[in-house]
Write an enzyme that holds these catalytic residues in place. Structure first.
Site, short mmCIF file in Angstrom:
data_model
loop_
_atom_site.label_atom_id
_atom_site.label_comp_id
_atom_site.label_asym_id
_atom_site.label_seq_id
_atom_site.Cartn_x
_atom_site.Cartn_y
_atom_site.Cartn_z
CG ASP A 175 6.28 5.84 6.29
OD1 ASP A 175 6.50 6.98 5.89
OD2 ASP A 175 6.00 5.59 7.48
CE LYS A 189 3.13 8.44 4.63
NZ LYS A 189 2.80 8.44 6.07
CG ASP A 194 -0.33 -0.30 2.53
OD1 ASP A 194 0.92 -0.42 2.60
OD2 ASP A 194 -1.07 -0.43 3.53
#
Ligand code: IMP
Ligand code: MG
Length: 185
Positions: free
Chosen positions: A112, A140, A109
């Site tokens: 990070d 991110k 998904d």
């Protein structure tokens, strides 16, 4: 009361996921692939993505968990605990099929810090797949702690905590059709 602001609408997500599927189909034309989803966040993304890849394909799922005691949402209303993993990852569900000599698309998904995917990457590479590519719906990059890049990226997003389309806050909000920034959870 939680405040949810739409960052990526269901239409934007659908359009981009279709493009990602077409890209994967082009790259692996004439070959078979195996989608390996990271539970639970990638389940919705995997099911949409796979339907845009008209190749011979199978599905598998891997489960991981981060070590460390995270405070409950009540103890940590800003939600940073759900966000900041301790960095130590362990396998809670192994793959069911052999990855040996397969074209593996690892489906996640969100990328990070990168700690989760770099751990899973090592686990899969130990099985000596023919190829291993990473498809991450969200990236991110500003939060990265280990050097890792996805081969297929849906959207690069700023440093905010997001929920929906599979992503959770304390297991909630996975069923939101849009991806939203959450504050005051
Ligand atoms: P990483 O190991 O730090 O790259 O973390 C990846 C995992 O942390 C993802 O698979 C998500 O489960 C979770 N995560 C990171 N950022 C978010 C977010 O903004 N919303 C929901 N889950 C997130
Ligand atoms: Mg996840």
């Amino acid at each position: 009361m939680p405040d949810l602001k739409v960052l990526l609408s269901r239409d934007q997500i659908a359009k981009r996921v279709a493009e990602m599927g077409e890209e994967i189909a082009r790259d692996f034309r004439g070959q078979s692939i195996i989608f390996v989803g990271v539970l639970k966040g990638a389940a919705i993304f995997l099911s949409d993505l796979a339907r845009h890849v008209p190749l011979e394909a199978t599905f598998d799922f891997i489960g991981v968990s981060s070590y460390g005691n995270r405070p409950t949402p009540r103890e940590d209303p800003a939600g940073h605990a759900a966000w900041d993993s301790s960095g130590e990852v362990r396998l809670t569900k192994d793959m069911d099929q052999s990855m040996a000599d397969r074209n593996v698309i690892l489906v996640e998904d969100i990328l990070d810090t990168g700690l989760t995917l770099s751990y899973i990457q090592k686990v899969i590479l130990a099985h000596q797949p023919k190829s291993l590519r990473i498809a991450a719906l969200l990236d991110k990059p500003s939060r990265r702690k280990v050097q890792i890049q996805a081969d297929y990226i849906g959207f690069t997003i700023p440093d905010a905590y997001v929920v929906g389309y599979g992503l959770d806050y304390a297991e909630r909000y996975r069923n939101l059709p849009d991806i939203c920034v959450i504050s005051n959870p």
